[in-house]
Design a protein around this motif. Structure first.
Motif, PDB file in Angstrom:
ATOM      1  N   SER A 176       7.498  40.747  -5.045  1.00 35.93           N
ATOM      2  CA  SER A 176       6.679  41.872  -5.467  1.00 35.93           C
ATOM      3  C   SER A 176       6.961  42.245  -6.924  1.00 35.93           C
ATOM      4  N   GLU A 177       8.204  42.090  -7.329  1.00 33.54           N
ATOM      5  CA  GLU A 177       8.583  42.380  -8.714  1.00 33.54           C
ATOM      6  C   GLU A 177       7.896  41.412  -9.670  1.00 33.54           C
ATOM      7  N   TRP A 178       7.842  40.144  -9.283  1.00 36.65           N
ATOM      8  CA  TRP A 178       7.138  39.156 -10.106  1.00 36.65           C
ATOM      9  C   TRP A 178       5.627  39.406 -10.091  1.00 36.65           C
ATOM     10  N   ALA A 179       5.097  39.781  -8.922  1.00 36.37           N
ATOM     11  CA  ALA A 179       3.668  40.093  -8.828  1.00 36.37           C
ATOM     12  C   ALA A 179       3.325  41.304  -9.691  1.00 36.37           C
ATOM     13  N   GLU A 180       4.263  42.227  -9.791  1.00 33.60           N
ATOM     14  CA  GLU A 180       4.041  43.417 -10.617  1.00 33.60           C
ATOM     15  C   GLU A 180       3.856  43.041 -12.083  1.00 33.60           C
ATOM     16  N   LYS A 181       4.581  42.043 -12.537  1.00 34.60           N
ATOM     17  CA  LYS A 181       4.432  41.606 -13.924  1.00 34.60           C
ATOM     18  C   LYS A 181       3.013  41.087 -14.173  1.00 34.60           C
ATOM     19  N   VAL A 182       2.463  40.361 -13.189  1.00 35.57           N
ATOM     20  CA  VAL A 182       1.083  39.879 -13.306  1.00 35.57           C
ATOM     21  C   VAL A 182       0.119  41.056 -13.303  1.00 35.57           C
ATOM     22  N   HIS A 183       0.367  42.010 -12.400  1.00 36.14           N
ATOM     23  CA  HIS A 183      -0.468  43.210 -12.301  1.00 36.14           C
ATOM     24  C   HIS A 183      -0.497  43.959 -13.638  1.00 36.14           C
ATOM     25  N   LEU A 184       0.664  44.157 -14.229  1.00 36.78           N
ATOM     26  CA  LEU A 184       0.744  44.895 -15.490  1.00 36.78           C
ATOM     27  C   LEU A 184       0.065  44.139 -16.626  1.00 36.78           C
ATOM     28  N   TYR A 185       0.166  42.820 -16.605  1.00 37.30           N
ATOM     29  CA  TYR A 185      -0.507  42.002 -17.623  1.00 37.30           C
ATOM     30  C   TYR A 185      -2.026  42.161 -17.512  1.00 37.30           C
ATOM     31  N   PHE A 186      -2.527  42.059 -16.285  1.00 40.90           N
ATOM     32  CA  PHE A 186      -3.966  42.214 -16.061  1.00 40.90           C
ATOM     33  C   PHE A 186      -4.437  43.627 -16.429  1.00 40.90           C
ATOM     34  N   ALA A 187      -3.612  44.627 -16.079  1.00 36.73           N
ATOM     35  CA  ALA A 187      -3.973  46.011 -16.391  1.00 36.73           C
ATOM     36  C   ALA A 187      -3.980  46.248 -17.893  1.00 36.73           C
ATOM     37  N   ASP A 188      -3.019  45.646 -18.587  1.00 37.63           N
ATOM     38  CA  ASP A 188      -2.950  45.788 -20.041  1.00 37.63           C
ATOM     39  C   ASP A 188      -4.169  45.163 -20.718  1.00 37.63           C
ATOM     40  N   LYS A 189      -4.684  44.102 -20.126  1.00 39.75           N
ATOM     41  CA  LYS A 189      -5.881  43.444 -20.650  1.00 39.75           C
ATOM     42  C   LYS A 189      -7.158  44.205 -20.297  1.00 39.75           C
ATOM     43  N   GLY A 190      -7.024  45.192 -19.406  1.00 34.18           N
ATOM     44  CA  GLY A 190      -8.183  45.949 -18.983  1.00 34.18           C
ATOM     45  C   GLY A 190      -8.997  45.281 -17.899  1.00 34.18           C
ATOM     46  N   TRP A 191      -8.452  44.246 -17.268  1.00 29.97           N
ATOM     47  CA  TRP A 191      -9.185  43.501 -16.238  1.00 29.97           C
ATOM     48  C   TRP A 191      -9.125  44.208 -14.888  1.00 29.97           C
ATOM     49  N   ILE A 192      -8.076  44.970 -14.654  1.00 30.16           N
ATOM     50  CA  ILE A 192      -7.933  45.700 -13.398  1.00 30.16           C
ATOM     51  C   ILE A 192      -7.441  47.111 -13.692  1.00 30.16           C
ATOM     52  N   LYS A 193      -7.478  47.956 -12.661  1.00 33.98           N
ATOM     53  CA  LYS A 193      -6.962  49.317 -12.770  1.00 33.98           C
ATOM     54  C   LYS A 193      -6.035  49.573 -11.596  1.00 33.98           C
ATOM     55  N   ASP A 194      -4.901  50.182 -11.868  1.00 37.20           N
ATOM     56  CA  ASP A 194      -3.956  50.465 -10.788  1.00 37.20           C
ATOM     57  C   ASP A 194      -4.421  51.669  -9.981  1.00 37.20           C
ATOM     58  N   HIS A 195      -4.313  51.568  -8.671  1.00 32.80           N
ATOM     59  CA  HIS A 195      -4.699  52.657  -7.779  1.00 32.80           C
ATOM     60  C   HIS A 195      -3.459  53.141  -7.026  1.00 32.80           C
ATOM     61  N   SER A 196      -3.231  54.429  -7.068  1.00 34.45           N
ATOM     62  CA  SER A 196      -2.077  54.995  -6.380  1.00 34.45           C
ATOM     63  C   SER A 196      -2.528  55.759  -5.139  1.00 34.45           C
ATOM     64  N   PHE A 197      -1.584  55.965  -4.210  1.00 32.42           N
ATOM     65  CA  PHE A 197      -1.853  56.691  -2.977  1.00 32.42           C
ATOM     66  C   PHE A 197      -0.822  57.808  -2.831  1.00 32.42           C
ATOM     67  N   ASN A 198      -1.087  58.712  -1.929  1.00 38.40           N
ATOM     68  CA  ASN A 198      -0.126  59.765  -1.627  1.00 38.40           C
ATOM     69  C   ASN A 198       1.105  59.136  -0.975  1.00 38.40           C
TER      70      ASN A 198
END
Length: 323
Positions: free
Chosen positions: A149-171
């Motif tokens: 999950s830690e490695w997947a997070e790095k991919v997530h942050l890269y994609f988010a930084d590029k503006g390709w995705i948006k992080d969604h949070s929950f309660n």
């Protein structure tokens, strides 16, 4: 409010309690006032950051090494039949001595309405171990899914930084709801439902005995975390963190925050898996000059690594020394 009470509140999804002005000690107030009147020298801060660069991954490297070695011990023991660390993370034997994952033991007990002697021994052993080390230390220092999950997070942050995705949070209280649901399902059905979908158990068994169809579920969870919600399983679903966090609430090993050394740049909260535990690092919010980070902290050390002024550090309570 006591450390244990506040830890329990955060573990079960409540936001950190912000102290009233009357609760801020005179010593902490003096530091807050001094910082307001004397802003930090940016140049000096950058020099401190550069000087700290050599230690920027110290705890991460230690944690990754420990996690990999622990899980490899299972693999080596199985393939070479050396009987060193047998079984998997959910239940194992270390040199013949029984050990049992606390959450798995709880699920089994609820499902079968009793505990066999070996489970009692294994649970007691692991209970004492994580009581000393801090319960959620298991999540970041042992759990193999945490590393994925830690490695997947790095991919997530890269994609988010590029503006390709948006992080969604929950309660965060959703995790408490899942905790109750899984417990009730085990109690009512007589079946350990959570163990069937636990990515921790699935990955652990896959490493030891070889991957199976269940790894498709792990892949789907990782894809969800990459493309939709950062670290969603650990933050919002997995009950293991709550179980270990409750046990570790009185652990002597903690991360301590030192107010006077903090520059309040916020880098620690950006890298933290559970950033709410670092709420006291926000300017003006610390009620004391030294504050212990709550038991919902995974002790991963990323905040310690990234802090250039060592305002966050590992400490063993009662010994008066930091690691």
């Amino acid at each position: 409010m006591s450390y244990v009470t506040e830890s329990f509140r955060q573990l079960f999804g409540s936001e950190p309690r912000r102290p009233d002005k009357s609760e801020i000690t005179p010593e902490a107030q003096a530091v807050h006032i001094f910082k307001k009147q004397h802003p930090f020298d940016v140049t000096a801060f950058e020099e401190a950051r550069q000087a700290h660069a050599g230690d920027a991954k110290k705890w991460r490297n230690r944690r990754w090494t420990t996690l990999i070695i622990v899980n490899l011990l299972f693999v080596v023991s199985y393939y070479f039949d050396v009987q060193l660390l047998e079984g998997a993370l959910t239940a194992s034997r270390f040199m013949g001595f029984h050990m049992a994952d606390l959450n798995s033991a709880l699920q089994v007990t609820l499902a079968f309405k009793h505990m066999v002697l070996n489970l009692v021994i294994g649970t007691a052993t692991v209970f004492v171990l994580w009581l000393l080390l801090g319960g959620r230390t298991f999540c970041s220092w042992v759990c193999p899914y945490h590393l994925l999950s830690e490695w997947a997070e790095k991919v997530h942050l890269y994609f988010a930084d590029k503006g390709w995705i948006k992080d969604h949070s929950f309660n965060r209280k959703i995790r408490s709801a899942f905790y109750l649901i899984f417990a009730l399902l085990a109690l009512i059905s007589g079946y350990t439902v959570f163990e069937t979908i636990s990515v921790t158990g699935i990955v652990s068994r896959a490493l030891i005995y070889g991957p199976g169809v269940a790894m498709i579920w792990v892949g789907l969870v990782l894809l969800f975390e990459i493309f939709y919600s950062r670290r969603a399983w650990c933050r919002y679903v997995c009950p293991i963190g709550i179980t270990y966090g409750v046990v570790g609430a009185i652990s002597p090993l903690r991360v301590k925050y030192v107010l006077k050394d903090c520059h309040h740049e916020g880098d620690c909260r950006k890298v933290c898996l559970v950033p709410h535990v670092l709420d006291m690092t926000v300017k003006g919010k610390a009620a004391h000059t030294e504050v212990d980070v709550s038991a919902d902290c995974t002790r991963c050390g990323m905040c310690v690594d990234i802090c250039p002024t060592d305002s966050l550090r590992f400490e063993i309570k009662g010994l008066g020394k930091h690691l």
